[in-house]
Motif scaffolding. Structure first.
Motif, PDB file in Angstrom:
ATOM      1  N   UNK A  39      13.192  10.048 -14.817  1.00 13.58           N
ATOM      2  CA  UNK A  39      12.327   9.854 -16.013  1.00 13.58           C
ATOM      3  C   UNK A  39      11.982   8.297 -16.423  1.00 13.58           C
ATOM      4  N   UNK A  40      12.602   7.590 -15.585  1.00 15.39           N
ATOM      5  CA  UNK A  40      12.260   6.044 -15.816  1.00 15.39           C
ATOM      6  C   UNK A  40      11.078   5.891 -15.037  1.00 15.39           C
ATOM      7  N   UNK A  41      10.902   6.363 -14.045  1.00 19.40           N
ATOM      8  CA  UNK A  41       9.726   6.320 -13.162  1.00 19.40           C
ATOM      9  C   UNK A  41       8.596   6.974 -13.762  1.00 19.40           C
ATOM     10  N   UNK A  42       8.753   8.161 -14.513  1.00 16.75           N
ATOM     11  CA  UNK A  42       7.666   8.536 -15.405  1.00 16.75           C
ATOM     12  C   UNK A  42       7.037   7.662 -16.197  1.00 16.75           C
ATOM     13  N   UNK A  43       8.161   7.085 -16.999  1.00 19.55           N
ATOM     14  CA  UNK A  43       7.866   6.317 -18.044  1.00 19.55           C
ATOM     15  C   UNK A  43       7.183   4.922 -17.564  1.00 19.55           C
ATOM     16  N   UNK A  44       7.726   4.449 -16.502  1.00 19.73           N
ATOM     17  CA  UNK A  44       7.220   3.114 -15.937  1.00 19.73           C
ATOM     18  C   UNK A  44       5.633   3.580 -15.597  1.00 19.73           C
ATOM     19  N   UNK A  45       5.451   4.471 -14.751  1.00 20.77           N
ATOM     20  CA  UNK A  45       3.997   5.059 -14.342  1.00 20.77           C
ATOM     21  C   UNK A  45       3.010   5.068 -15.474  1.00 20.77           C
ATOM     22  N   UNK A  46       3.372   5.784 -16.769  1.00 19.44           N
ATOM     23  CA  UNK A  46       2.627   5.888 -18.087  1.00 19.44           C
ATOM     24  C   UNK A  46       2.506   4.542 -18.609  1.00 19.44           C
ATOM     25  N   UNK A  47       3.099   3.615 -18.726  1.00 17.35           N
ATOM     26  CA  UNK A  47       3.232   2.166 -19.128  1.00 17.35           C
ATOM     27  C   UNK A  47       2.603   1.153 -18.310  1.00 17.35           C
ATOM     28  N   UNK A  48       2.382   1.602 -16.851  1.00 16.09           N
ATOM     29  CA  UNK A  48       1.838   0.516 -15.868  1.00 16.09           C
ATOM     30  C   UNK A  48       2.982  -0.691 -15.702  1.00 16.09           C
ATOM     31  N   UNK A  49       4.177  -0.024 -15.650  1.00 14.73           N
ATOM     32  CA  UNK A  49       5.221  -1.147 -15.244  1.00 14.73           C
ATOM     33  C   UNK A  49       5.705  -0.778 -13.847  1.00 14.73           C
ATOM     34  N   UNK A  50       5.799  -2.060 -13.128  1.00 17.79           N
ATOM     35  CA  UNK A  50       6.002  -1.561 -11.523  1.00 17.79           C
ATOM     36  C   UNK A  50       7.366  -1.036 -11.418  1.00 17.79           C
ATOM     37  N   UNK A  51       7.667  -0.008 -10.844  1.00 16.73           N
ATOM     38  CA  UNK A  51       8.984   0.711 -10.211  1.00 16.73           C
ATOM     39  C   UNK A  51       9.313   0.367  -8.904  1.00 16.73           C
ATOM     40  N   UNK A  52      10.203  -0.501  -8.688  1.00 11.74           N
ATOM     41  CA  UNK A  52      10.753  -0.714  -7.450  1.00 11.74           C
ATOM     42  C   UNK A  52      11.921  -0.090  -6.816  1.00 11.74           C
ATOM     43  N   UNK A  53      12.173   0.330  -5.808  1.00 16.95           N
ATOM     44  CA  UNK A  53      13.430   0.849  -5.391  1.00 16.95           C
ATOM     45  C   UNK A  53      13.908  -0.159  -4.318  1.00 16.95           C
ATOM     46  N   UNK A  54      15.171  -0.669  -4.241  1.00 18.50           N
ATOM     47  CA  UNK A  54      15.656  -1.465  -3.385  1.00 18.50           C
ATOM     48  C   UNK A  54      16.676  -0.690  -2.342  1.00 18.50           C
ATOM     49  N   UNK A  55      16.356  -0.819  -1.229  1.00 13.90           N
ATOM     50  CA  UNK A  55      17.302  -0.292  -0.184  1.00 13.90           C
ATOM     51  C   UNK A  55      17.379  -0.781   1.270  1.00 13.90           C
ATOM     52  N   UNK A  56      18.743  -0.603   1.788  1.00 14.76           N
ATOM     53  CA  UNK A  56      18.795  -1.111   3.107  1.00 14.76           C
ATOM     54  C   UNK A  56      18.402   0.297   4.108  1.00 14.76           C
ATOM     55  N   UNK A  57      18.089  -0.300   5.263  1.00 16.60           N
ATOM     56  CA  UNK A  57      17.441   1.031   6.324  1.00 16.60           C
ATOM     57  C   UNK A  57      18.325   2.093   6.567  1.00 16.60           C
ATOM     58  N   UNK A  58      19.689   1.799   6.355  1.00 14.90           N
ATOM     59  CA  UNK A  58      20.638   3.087   6.675  1.00 14.90           C
ATOM     60  C   UNK A  58      20.449   4.313   5.407  1.00 14.90           C
ATOM     61  N   UNK A  59      19.861   3.867   4.305  1.00 13.37           N
ATOM     62  CA  UNK A  59      19.558   4.718   3.131  1.00 13.37           C
ATOM     63  C   UNK A  59      18.239   5.493   3.382  1.00 13.37           C
ATOM     64  N   UNK A  60      17.544   5.399   4.640  1.00 13.16           N
ATOM     65  CA  UNK A  60      16.354   6.139   4.871  1.00 13.16           C
ATOM     66  C   UNK A  60      16.966   7.464   5.663  1.00 13.16           C
ATOM     67  N   UNK A  61      16.384   8.613   5.165  1.00 13.04           N
ATOM     68  CA  UNK A  61      16.787   9.629   5.946  1.00 13.04           C
ATOM     69  C   UNK A  61      15.666  10.295   6.681  1.00 13.04           C
TER      70      UNK A  61
END
Ligand SMILES: CSC[C@@H](O)[C@@H](O)C(=O)COP(=O)(O)O
Length: 364
Positions: A260-282
């Motif tokens: 829901x935060x990502x949807x609201x961010x897209x609707x308002x042109x707010x950049x939406x970043x995700x921080x992750x170390x590579x072991x979190x990539x499946x």
């Protein structure tokens, strides 16, 4: 990070070389408790019942669980058995499987007599590596915050919204989403963090807010539904969240409510970043919505809330009728198209298969 004037990690090996101490997060922010854990059963309980939580920390804790099993019984059967026991404790965070696979791959080729020392050594390395990965995420994310700060009036803060706790308590140190924030604060860039309370377990209200306060980062707690409203009014410059599993196509699974935060961010042109170390990539999964198992937690977490009473007791109260059923999916999936960028230890990747492959050639 610091608790008072002392530096802590969330987990560390005791001088006996066999047991670990963990910060028991169930009591925060009201009480800071450290628990000794020295059995596989204790490790499983600590993960399942969320004494420790957050994908990277779950992985490190499980690695020490494997080491404890090896000290008790270093056979192949015990190695496979502990993998199964710990793997089923939390289904969504992929770092758990990553750490268990890593431990088994290191230990399996060794004769049983060498496995205990090797297991503790590798678990310690995984913990240290997590700190290094998060610090590198911080350095890469700091540049994004610096870029936003450069477009502001001097002294005007960069307003960052975060959801759940992806702070140092969710990792061994630094945190994922919080690492750029801590480094920005350290660099003297004014930041202000809007902390989503993050129902049902309130990791934002209980953990992120405690972390921010402990490190003197200006912050404001908001209810989960306030984020869209603030974005519509230009009060949020960027969103940074963590993730429990990100797919090879860049879909992001994180605490329920992130989508829901990502949807609201897209609707308002707010950049939406995700921080992750590579072991979190499946790397084995592409479509997050179709393929990631979503943990369904107890309905009690929705109907009952923990807090501190006026007389100082930590207690639980019911907030809904006794007979009302509650559902509690713990995570949701934000499609890659809503993600501005993935802040990794190597740099900021596009949330796509090509973006991730370019950042991590040869993986997947
Ligand atoms: C850095 S771990 C993922 C976090 O981003 C966090 O938001 C999260 O979802 C943790 O989930 P939890 O259920 O508290 O273990």
């Amino acid at each position: 990070m610091n608790v008072g004037d002392r530096h802590y990690r969330t987990i560390w090996l005791n001088d006996d070389g066999r047991s670990v101490e963990i910060i028991d997060q169930r009591w925060l922010p009201h009480d800071f408790r450290v628990e000794k854990v020295d059995t596989v059963a204790g490790i499983a309980t600590a993960i399942r019942d969320m004494w420790v939580r957050g994908a990277p920390l779950i992985g490190v804790t499980a690695a020490y669980g494997v080491a404890m099993q090896m000290a008790d019984d270093p056979s192949d059967a015990a190695l496979d058995g502990v993998w199964e026991i710990l793997h089923e404790t939390r289904p969504t965070a992929i770092n758990l499987r990553w750490a268990l696979d890593e431990m088994r791959n290191v230990l399996r080729p060794l004769p049983p007599g060498q496995r205990t020392d090797a297991a503790y050594r590798r678990a310690g390395e995984i913990a240290d590596e997590d700190v290094g990965l998060n610090r590198a995420i911080g350095v890469n994310g700091l540049e994004i915050i610096r870029g936003i700060a450069a477009r502001k009036q001097p002294g005007e803060p960069v307003n960052i919204l975060t959801h759940c706790n992806a702070g140092w308590l969710a990792t061994v140190d630094y945190g994922t989403a919080t690492a750029p924030i801590y480094l920005a604060a350290e660099a003297g860039i004014p930041v202000h963090v809007y902390v989503d309370e993050t129902r049902p377990r309130n990791q934002g209200a209980q953990l992120t807010a405690w972390e921010m306060a402990g490190h003197g980062v200006p912050h404001t707690l908001i209810v989960d539904n306030a984020g869209g409203h603030l974005m519509q009014r230009g009060q949020i410059d960027m969103v940074i969240v963590g993730t429990d599993r990100t797919t090879a196509d860049g879909d992001v699974c994180n605490k329920i409510g992130t989508y829901l935060k990502a949807l609201a961010a897209a609707d308002n042109d707010v950049p939406f970043y995700v921080a992750l170390p590579s072991p979190t990539i499946d790397w084995t999964v592409g479509d997050g919505l179709a393929e990631i198992p979503i943990e369904q937690r107890s309905s009690d977490e929705v109907s009952l809330v923990w807090g501190k009473t006026a007389n100082g007791e930590i207690a639980q109260v019911r907030i809904s009728p006794e007979t009302t059923p509650a559902a509690n999916p713990a995570f949701d999936v934000t499609p890659a198209r809503l993600v501005t960028g993935l802040i990794t230890e190597r740099g900021v990747a596009k949330a796509s298969r090509d973006g991730l492959k370019a950042m991590f050639p040869g993986r997947g």
